[in-house]
Design an enzyme around this catalytic site. Structure first.
Site, mmCIF file in Angstrom:
data_model
loop_
_atom_site.group_PDB
_atom_site.id
_atom_site.type_symbol
_atom_site.label_atom_id
_atom_site.label_comp_id
_atom_site.label_asym_id
_atom_site.label_seq_id
_atom_site.Cartn_x
_atom_site.Cartn_y
_atom_site.Cartn_z
ATOM 1 N N ARG A 266 0.894 -1.164 0.000
ATOM 2 C CA ARG A 266 0.000 0.000 0.000
ATOM 3 C C ARG A 266 0.927 1.207 0.000
ATOM 4 N NH1 ARG A 266 -5.612 0.555 1.980
ATOM 5 N NH2 ARG A 266 -5.973 2.655 2.718
ATOM 6 N N HIS B 248 -7.059 1.024 -6.843
ATOM 7 C CA HIS B 248 -7.390 0.385 -5.567
ATOM 8 C C HIS B 248 -8.211 -0.880 -5.836
ATOM 9 C CE1 HIS B 248 -7.684 -0.023 -1.415
ATOM 10 N NE2 HIS B 248 -8.488 0.953 -1.081
ATOM 11 N N GLN C 98 -10.148 -2.948 -3.028
ATOM 12 C CA GLN C 98 -11.374 -2.291 -2.558
ATOM 13 C C GLN C 98 -12.539 -2.598 -3.504
ATOM 14 O OE1 GLN C 98 -12.130 -0.243 0.201
ATOM 15 N NE2 GLN C 98 -14.168 -0.601 -0.602
ATOM 16 N N ASP D 228 -16.344 8.621 -2.433
ATOM 17 C CA ASP D 228 -15.052 8.491 -1.759
ATOM 18 C C ASP D 228 -14.671 9.890 -1.281
ATOM 19 O OD1 ASP D 228 -12.501 7.719 -0.940
ATOM 20 O OD2 ASP D 228 -11.675 7.539 -2.968
ATOM 21 N N CYS E 172 -15.942 3.637 0.372
ATOM 22 C CA CYS E 172 -14.766 2.802 0.641
ATOM 23 C C CYS E 172 -14.133 3.111 2.003
ATOM 24 C CB CYS E 172 -13.749 2.950 -0.474
ATOM 25 S SG CYS E 172 -13.271 4.648 -0.771
ATOM 26 N N ARG F 247 -13.822 -6.788 2.463
ATOM 27 C CA ARG F 247 -12.407 -6.727 2.090
ATOM 28 C C ARG F 247 -11.705 -8.008 2.560
ATOM 29 N NH1 ARG F 247 -9.947 -1.672 1.529
ATOM 30 N NH2 ARG F 247 -8.139 -2.919 0.965
HETATM 31 N N1 NVA Z 1 -9.103 7.666 -2.518
HETATM 32 C C1 NVA Z 1 -8.787 7.328 -1.144
HETATM 33 C C2 NVA Z 1 -9.175 5.912 -0.873
HETATM 34 C C3 NVA Z 1 -9.060 5.527 0.556
HETATM 35 C C4 NVA Z 1 -9.461 4.082 0.810
HETATM 36 C C5 NVA Z 1 -7.303 7.567 -0.904
HETATM 37 O O1 NVA Z 1 -6.486 7.225 -1.763
HETATM 38 O O2 NVA Z 1 -6.968 8.107 0.135
#
Ligand code: NVA
Length: 214
Positions: free
Chosen positions: A5, A32, A35, A126, A166, A194
């Site tokens: 990540r 992502h 997710q 989001d 998410c 998840r």
């Molecule tokens: N678009 C958000 C998703 C978080 C799960 C980020 O990248 O922070």
């Protein structure tokens, strides 16, 4: 396997090129996918069939939107993405996603949340400011005004529409506290999924390896 990540998507790609074991993308600034696997599972639980569903993503054309575009097209869903001007899905992502629409899915971009939400089976949002963009948060709050999932937008969707997020959610920004509360059972199932779907992913990637079977 290695689960990464990180921010820089290229870093993950370079790592994967040299790796001799599976590398799982647990979020980059570009995508992502884990997710979205959980989101698909949640939609399937809620609506039984993915093909033909209309999903409205209200917000930033970001990592989550990119992966949702790829997955929706592959699953034959109709995805509408409503973003403010300047925050739309990248043209190359749109092109690639559309090339996956073999099952009859479609992707539409608009700057109108109402247009996207009208008659939708699910609304998805989001955060307006993703990780690594914190310095832009004040500007983004201004630019995303009107892109909130609240009751007025819910009224445009189908009466049995569900809401996905998410997480983490910023109540009062991209989603109202009322809508978040009303759909918390779906949204928290989405978070729980998840776990289940990523166990499935590990079986898919490593199920045949001896180490995994011990
Ligand atoms: N678009 C958000 C998703 C978080 C799960 C980020 O990248 O922070």
């Amino acid at each position: 396997a290695v689960v990464i990540r990180t921010f820089d998507h290229d870093l993950l790609c370079r790592f994967a090129q040299h790796a001799t074991i599976p590398v799982i993308n647990a979020l980059t600034d570009f995508s992502h996918p884990c997710q979205i696997l959980a989101d698909l599972m949640t939609l399937k639980e809620q609506k039984k069939e993915l093909k033909g569903l209309t999903v409205a993503f209200i917000g930033d054309g970001n990592n989550v939107a990119n992966s949702l575009a790829f997955a929706s097209a592959k699953c034959g869903m109709h995805l509408r993405i409503a973003s403010p001007k300047g925050y739309e899905l990248m043209p190359e992502v749109l092109r690639e996603a559309r090339s996956y629409a073999a099952l009859g899915g479609s992707i539409t971009l608009t700057n109108s949340p109402v247009e996207a939400a009208t008659g939708a089976d699910a609304l998805y949002t989001d955060v307006w400011t993703s990780m690594g963009q914190e310095e832009e948060s004040r500007e983004r709050r201004r630019d995303f005004e009107g892109f909130q999932i609240g009751e007025p937008l819910m009224k445009k969707a189908k009466s049995d529409a569900v809401v996905l997020h998410c997480l983490p959610a910023h109540r009062g920004e991209e989603i109202t506290a009322e809508v978040m509360e009303r759909f918390k059972d779906v949204i928290f199932d989405e978070a729980e999924n998840r776990l289940h779907v990523q166990k499935g992913l590990m079986v898919l990637l490593m199920g045949r390896s001896k180490a995994f079977q011990k």
